[in-house]
Design an enzyme around this catalytic site. Structure first.
Site, PDB file in Angstrom:
ATOM      1  N   GLU A 342       0.775  -1.230   0.000  1.00  0.00           N
ATOM      2  CA  GLU A 342       0.000   0.000   0.000  1.00  0.00           C
ATOM      3  C   GLU A 342       0.817   1.296   0.000  1.00  0.00           C
ATOM      4  O   GLU A 342       0.677   2.127   0.901  1.00  0.00           O
ATOM      5  CB  GLU A 342      -0.990   0.016   1.189  1.00  0.00           C
ATOM      6  N   GLU A 446      -6.063  -8.285   0.153  1.00  0.00           N
ATOM      7  CA  GLU A 446      -6.773  -7.974   1.401  1.00  0.00           C
ATOM      8  C   GLU A 446      -8.253  -7.772   1.095  1.00  0.00           C
ATOM      9  O   GLU A 446      -8.601  -7.018   0.177  1.00  0.00           O
ATOM     10  CB  GLU A 446      -6.202  -6.703   2.063  1.00  0.00           C
TER      11      GLU A 446
END
Ligand SMILES: *[C@@H]1O[C@H](CO)[C@@H](O)[C@H](O)[C@H]1NC(C)=O
Ligand SMILES: *[C@@H]1O[C@H](CO)[C@@H](O)[C@H](O)[C@H]1NC(C)=O
Ligand SMILES: *[C@@H]1O[C@H](CO)[C@@H](O)[C@H](O)[C@H]1NC(C)=O
Ligand SMILES: *[C@@H]1O[C@H](CO)[C@@H](O)[C@H](O)[C@H]1NC(C)=O
Length: 504
Positions: A342, A446
């Site tokens: 991320e 995720e």
């Protein structure tokens, strides 16, 4: 019949030996679970870890506001920083919030909105309070005394031994030598309030400090995830784990302060359990030096995002990838290395990121031709296809996208069915858009059964999870649930499996 039987056994063995530990073709798509909150701390996953920190509301990155009892107004870094500290604001937001750097439980540096540190005015009379230093030193260090009978009442002692006082709304100086008690007539007393704050690896290790943190972290690492968890994961139809790690793992057993050694040994255990149960491991560099997104899960100290600004910092991160791949390249369970988790746009530019990805890919390939290399999509404003073209030039590469029906106002008021429709329609569209011929594989690294719907029934959760399993299960690289364990039930894959919400 018997011959045929032997022949097919042989085939199976050949298949499994040429394709790692699972014997299912190329091992794709993976059905994985993240081991979040284990080797990279996230307070919301297990809040009790923070319980015993002294002054635990004053951790690195906590925002503090200080209201003078005599003038009834907040301290403020005038213009956000770079000049004097005043005491003339009747409400507190950005310029009135000071971000802490913790030295120990009672000693701190205070960082202002424009990122300078509060300190004595060394170019003036030496006692007025300014916010001009770009790095903290002795004269930017303050001791916070709390009233033991009312912890919100504080006095702040500067490095010259004197307390800060508000002389008037436009003059704050460190020259109060009275003691004067804790009353509303004492110009050195402030009402302290806090806001924001992070609960990541930096906060927990620095919060407990060099004596208490090492045993606490070691206890957490050796009890939070154990061999039985791998057994449970395997028995419930999963075949892989994605393990978030922090950059400091590469300098185990003596990582830079305040980090604590021992996470590498825990990762070694994970590999040996994965091998025993025939499972794949995806190593995920979740926290890169300097923090790639400013969040607690990338171990940011105070919300700053510094990763990637310099070549040195990128090289340091490549070295971490090199170290980890070299260490586990021979394990049949090493399935993939995710270079960074991320990265956040616009702080991390596409140019810096692809520079790093190129070097990281080379580092993995120096040790392994078989491990997949996973490139995390940027969060924040970015072009959905920005990594797809870059990745086309490499083999065994996947792109990781994270899909939560959360963190955006578009999900605030959706019904159960609207959430499910969003998964079926919009997620499918988004994933189809980035899936191109001869392009990288797509991995939903995720996702969760948690959402914003209140009072949802068990059946609602089951349908929502099933929709995600179907859509994400169609992705060539597969998916990973966030996360195995969590005090919040639906964020815990262990809980949703045990409670029949997810059946694989
Ligand atoms: C606070 O004091 C500073 C410095 O004199 C001044 O520039 C600013 O306008 C004042 N702000 C308010 C809200 O009074
Ligand atoms: C905290 O740090 C300050 C500055 O280094 C030091 O003077 C003080 O003794 C420390 N306090 C504790 C409790 O270690
Ligand atoms: C969601 O509903 C609440 C309450 O009705 C409303 O205040 C809010 O603006 C809505 N949010 C969005 C993004 O539509
Ligand atoms: C989801 O997709 C549908 C159909 O393409 C579209 O009409 C809708 O606007 C999308 N929803 C959101 C929130 O983007």
């Amino acid at each position: 019949m018997k011959l045929l039987f032997i022949f097919s056994i042989t085939c199976l063995c050949m298949l499994s030996s040429s394709n790692g530990s699972t014997g299912r073709g190329d091992g794709l798509p993976v059905r994985a679970v993240n081991l979040g909150g284990w080797l990279v701390t996230e307070g919301w996953i297990k809040p009790s870890l923070f319980d015993a920190i002294p002054n635990k509301d004053l951790l690195d990155g906590s925002g503090v506001q200080l209201k003078s009892v005599t003038v009834g107004k907040y301290l403020c870094a005038e213009t956000g920083g770079g000049t004097i500290i005043v005491a003339n604001r009747s409400s507190a937001s950005g310029w009135e919030t000071f971000s802490l750097w913790r030295i120990n439980a009672t000693t701190f540096n205070l960082r202002v909105f424009n990122r300078q540190f509060v300190g004595l005015d060394s170019h003036g009379n030496g006692v007025d309070i300014v916010a001009v230093a770009n790095a903290p030193s002795q004269i930017q260090t303050f001791h916070i005394d709390r009233n033991p009978n009312d912890l919100k009442r504080v006095r702040i002692r500067a490095s010259n031994g004197f307390y800060l006082q508000v002389k008037n709304e436009e003059l704050v100086s460190a020259d109060y030598d009275g003691n004067g008690g804790w009353g509303d007539d004492n110009p050195s007393v402030f009402i302290l309030s806090t806001s924001g704050g992070l609960q990541g690896e930096y906060q927990i290790t620095n919060g407990y400090g060099p004596l208490l943190a090492p045993p606490l972290m070691k206890e957490h690492w050796s009890t939070y995830i154990v061999e039985d968890d791998f057994k449970f994961i395997k028995e419930n139809g999963l075949d892989a784990v994605r393990i978030p790690v922090g950059w400091w793992i590469a300098s185990d057993p003596n990582p830079p302060k305040p980090y604590v050694g021992g996470s590498l040994q825990a990762l070694d255990h994970a590999f040996s359990w994965a091998e025993k149960y025939g499972m794949k491991v995806i190593i995920d560099l979740h926290a890169a030096p300097g923090s790639q997104n400013g969040w607690e899960h990338s171990a940011s100290r105070d919300g700053s995002q510094e990763w990637g600004r310099t070549d040195e910092n990128i090289q340091q991160t490549v070295d971490v990838i090199d170290f980890l791949t070299a260490r586990y390249a021979k394990s049949p369970s090493l399935f993939a290395v995710e270079l960074i988790n991320e990265p956040l746009s616009p702080g991390v530019s596409l140019d810096r990121l692809t520079k790093y990805y190129r070097a990281g890919l080379e580092a993995v390939r120096r040790h392994s031709q078989t491990a997949y290399v996973i490139l995390s999509d940027r969060l924040g404003p970015h072009e959905p296809l920005e990594l797809v073209d870059f990745a086309k030039g490499f083999t065994k590469v996947a792109i990781d996208v994270h899909h939560y029906n959360l963190f955006s106002p578009i999900f605030d008021n959706l019904t159960v069915q609207q959430n499910i429709d969003y998964v079926n329609t919009n997620r499918t569209q988004q994933l189809t858009h980035i899936t191109v011929p001869n392009g990288p594989l797509i991995f939903v690294g995720e996702w969760t059964a948690a959402w914003q719907v209140r009072d949802a029934s068990k059946e609602d959760y089951e349908r929502y999870a099933a929709a995600q399993l179907r859509v994400f299960g169609q992705q060539r690289f597969g998916w990973a649930y966030w996360t195995l364990k969590n005090v919040q039930d639906h964020w815990s894959m262990e809980w949703v499996i045990k409670n029949g919400i997810i059946k694989l």
